[in-house]
Design a protein around this motif. Structure first.
Motif, short mmCIF file in Angstrom:
data_model
loop_
_atom_site.label_atom_id
_atom_site.label_comp_id
_atom_site.label_asym_id
_atom_site.label_seq_id
_atom_site.Cartn_x
_atom_site.Cartn_y
_atom_site.Cartn_z
N LEU A 32 0.35 -17.74 -4.60
CA LEU A 32 0.48 -18.36 -3.29
C LEU A 32 -0.38 -17.57 -2.30
O LEU A 32 -0.23 -16.36 -2.21
CB LEU A 32 1.94 -18.35 -2.83
N PRO A 33 -1.27 -18.23 -1.57
CA PRO A 33 -2.15 -17.50 -0.66
C PRO A 33 -1.40 -16.99 0.58
O PRO A 33 -0.41 -17.58 1.00
CB PRO A 33 -3.20 -18.54 -0.28
N GLY A 34 -1.90 -15.89 1.14
CA GLY A 34 -1.40 -15.41 2.42
C GLY A 34 -0.22 -14.47 2.36
O GLY A 34 0.30 -14.06 3.40
N TYR A 35 0.24 -14.10 1.18
CA TYR A 35 1.38 -13.19 1.05
C TYR A 35 0.89 -11.78 0.75
O TYR A 35 -0.15 -11.60 0.10
CB TYR A 35 2.33 -13.62 -0.07
N TYR A 36 1.63 -10.81 1.22
CA TYR A 36 1.33 -9.41 0.91
C TYR A 36 2.65 -8.65 0.84
O TYR A 36 3.67 -9.08 1.39
CB TYR A 36 0.36 -8.80 1.92
N ALA A 37 2.61 -7.53 0.14
CA ALA A 37 3.83 -6.75 -0.08
C ALA A 37 4.31 -6.11 1.22
O ALA A 37 3.52 -5.57 1.98
CB ALA A 37 3.58 -5.69 -1.14
N ALA A 38 5.61 -6.17 1.44
CA ALA A 38 6.26 -5.50 2.56
C ALA A 38 6.92 -4.26 1.97
O ALA A 38 8.11 -4.24 1.67
CB ALA A 38 7.28 -6.42 3.23
N GLY A 39 6.12 -3.22 1.75
CA GLY A 39 6.59 -2.03 1.06
C GLY A 39 5.96 -1.96 -0.32
O GLY A 39 5.16 -2.82 -0.69
N ARG A 40 6.32 -0.92 -1.05
CA ARG A 40 5.72 -0.71 -2.36
C ARG A 40 6.79 -0.37 -3.38
O ARG A 40 7.89 0.02 -3.03
CB ARG A 40 4.70 0.43 -2.29
N LEU A 41 6.42 -0.49 -4.62
CA LEU A 41 7.24 -0.08 -5.74
C LEU A 41 6.27 0.46 -6.78
O LEU A 41 5.30 -0.21 -7.14
CB LEU A 41 8.04 -1.27 -6.28
N ASP A 42 6.50 1.69 -7.23
CA ASP A 42 5.57 2.34 -8.16
C ASP A 42 5.36 1.51 -9.42
O ASP A 42 6.23 0.74 -9.84
CB ASP A 42 6.11 3.71 -8.58
N LYS A 43 4.21 1.72 -10.05
CA LYS A 43 3.85 1.00 -11.28
C LYS A 43 4.92 1.16 -12.36
O LYS A 43 5.23 0.22 -13.08
CB LYS A 43 2.50 1.54 -11.78
N ASP A 44 5.50 2.36 -12.45
CA ASP A 44 6.48 2.60 -13.52
C ASP A 44 7.92 2.31 -13.10
O ASP A 44 8.85 2.61 -13.83
CB ASP A 44 6.34 4.02 -14.08
N SER A 45 8.09 1.71 -11.93
CA SER A 45 9.41 1.26 -11.48
C SER A 45 9.47 -0.25 -11.56
O SER A 45 8.45 -0.93 -11.54
CB SER A 45 9.67 1.73 -10.05
N GLU A 46 10.68 -0.77 -11.64
CA GLU A 46 10.89 -2.21 -11.78
C GLU A 46 11.77 -2.71 -10.64
O GLU A 46 12.39 -1.93 -9.94
CB GLU A 46 11.63 -2.50 -13.10
N GLY A 47 11.85 -4.01 -10.50
CA GLY A 47 12.85 -4.58 -9.62
C GLY A 47 12.30 -5.22 -8.36
O GLY A 47 11.14 -5.62 -8.30
N LEU A 48 13.16 -5.28 -7.34
CA LEU A 48 12.91 -6.09 -6.16
C LEU A 48 11.76 -5.57 -5.31
O LEU A 48 11.73 -4.42 -4.90
CB LEU A 48 14.18 -6.15 -5.30
N LEU A 49 10.83 -6.48 -5.06
CA LEU A 49 9.72 -6.24 -4.14
C LEU A 49 9.72 -7.42 -3.18
O LEU A 49 9.77 -8.58 -3.61
CB LEU A 49 8.40 -6.17 -4.92
N LEU A 50 9.68 -7.14 -1.88
CA LEU A 50 9.60 -8.19 -0.87
C LEU A 50 8.14 -8.44 -0.55
O LEU A 50 7.37 -7.50 -0.38
CB LEU A 50 10.30 -7.76 0.43
N LEU A 51 7.78 -9.71 -0.43
CA LEU A 51 6.45 -10.10 0.02
C LEU A 51 6.63 -11.06 1.17
O LEU A 51 7.64 -11.77 1.25
CB LEU A 51 5.66 -10.76 -1.11
N THR A 52 5.67 -11.09 2.08
CA THR A 52 5.79 -11.97 3.24
C THR A 52 4.42 -12.46 3.68
O THR A 52 3.40 -11.85 3.37
CB THR A 52 6.50 -11.26 4.41
N SER A 53 4.44 -13.55 4.42
CA SER A 53 3.21 -14.07 5.04
C SER A 53 3.21 -13.75 6.53
O SER A 53 2.30 -14.15 7.24
CB SER A 53 3.11 -15.58 4.81
N SER A 54 4.22 -13.03 7.01
CA SER A 54 4.36 -12.70 8.43
C SER A 54 4.08 -11.22 8.68
O SER A 54 4.81 -10.36 8.20
CB SER A 54 5.78 -13.04 8.90
#
Length: 192
Positions: A32-54
């Protein structure tokens, strides 16, 4: 209103949209265009990542003013002691300063997906699952905290950020939501 994505980031995937190995980037999973991560999660970690277009929402999620609690499930090496749990609750001294007090407790192994490759296991060393909730975001903080109290993290899964949680998402799956653009409004009880 802000459009957000709740994404269950798989192990070995970067918190960026492009990479030399496409399967290790968000763009392989979210087209989906226009989204980017709101925060980070390391490569070797799993789970919830928030992304937003705002941009406004992204700034608020990342801003220390909101101190969004982040809950992690960590599988640590060894049978974690009550003393180590108390240390995690009180705050742990790291090279870049003492962490804020955290919520920490032992938990049963959560009902989660298999990880590939699996964690390394030692025949005579048990592992323990803990739930740790922090309200700051130092680099690799949970891993450094558990190591500092003598129980290195073997597997790390972020289960929730503020009012948002994994809610049954499997690795690589995501869910789109629309929330108020204002963090205070978004935090007023929106759940999944």
């Amino acid at each position: 209103m802000a459009d957000i994505i709740l994404f269950n980031k798989p192990f070995n995937v970067l918190s960026q949209f492009t990479h030399d190995v496409p399967e290790q980037a968000l763009g392989h999973y979210i087209r989906l265009p226009g989204y980017y991560a709101a925060g980070r999660l390391d490569k070797d970690s799993e789970g919830l990542l928030l992304l937003t277009s705002s941009g406004k929402f992204q700034h608020q999620v990342s801003h220390p003013k909101f101190k969004l609690p982040k809950t992690y499930w960590a599988q640590v090496e060894g049978d974690i002691s009550d003393q180590a749990i108390s240390q995690l609750k009180s705050g742990v001294l790291l090279k870049d300063g003492k962490t804020r007090p955290a919520s920490a407790r032992r938990i049963s192994e959560p009902e989660i997906w298999e990880r590939y490759p699996p964690i390394r296991e030692r025949k005579y060393i048990p592992t323990t699952w803990i739930e740790l909730t922090i309200s700051e975001g130092k680099n690799r903080q949970v891993r450094r905290m558990t190591a500092a109290v003598g129980f290195p993290t073997l597997r790390l899964i972020r289960a929730s950020i503020g009012p948002w949680d994994l809610g049954g998402l499997q690795p690589g799956e995501y869910r789109q939501l629309t929330v108020p653009d204002d963090m205070a409004a978004a935090m007023s009880g929106i759940r999944r």
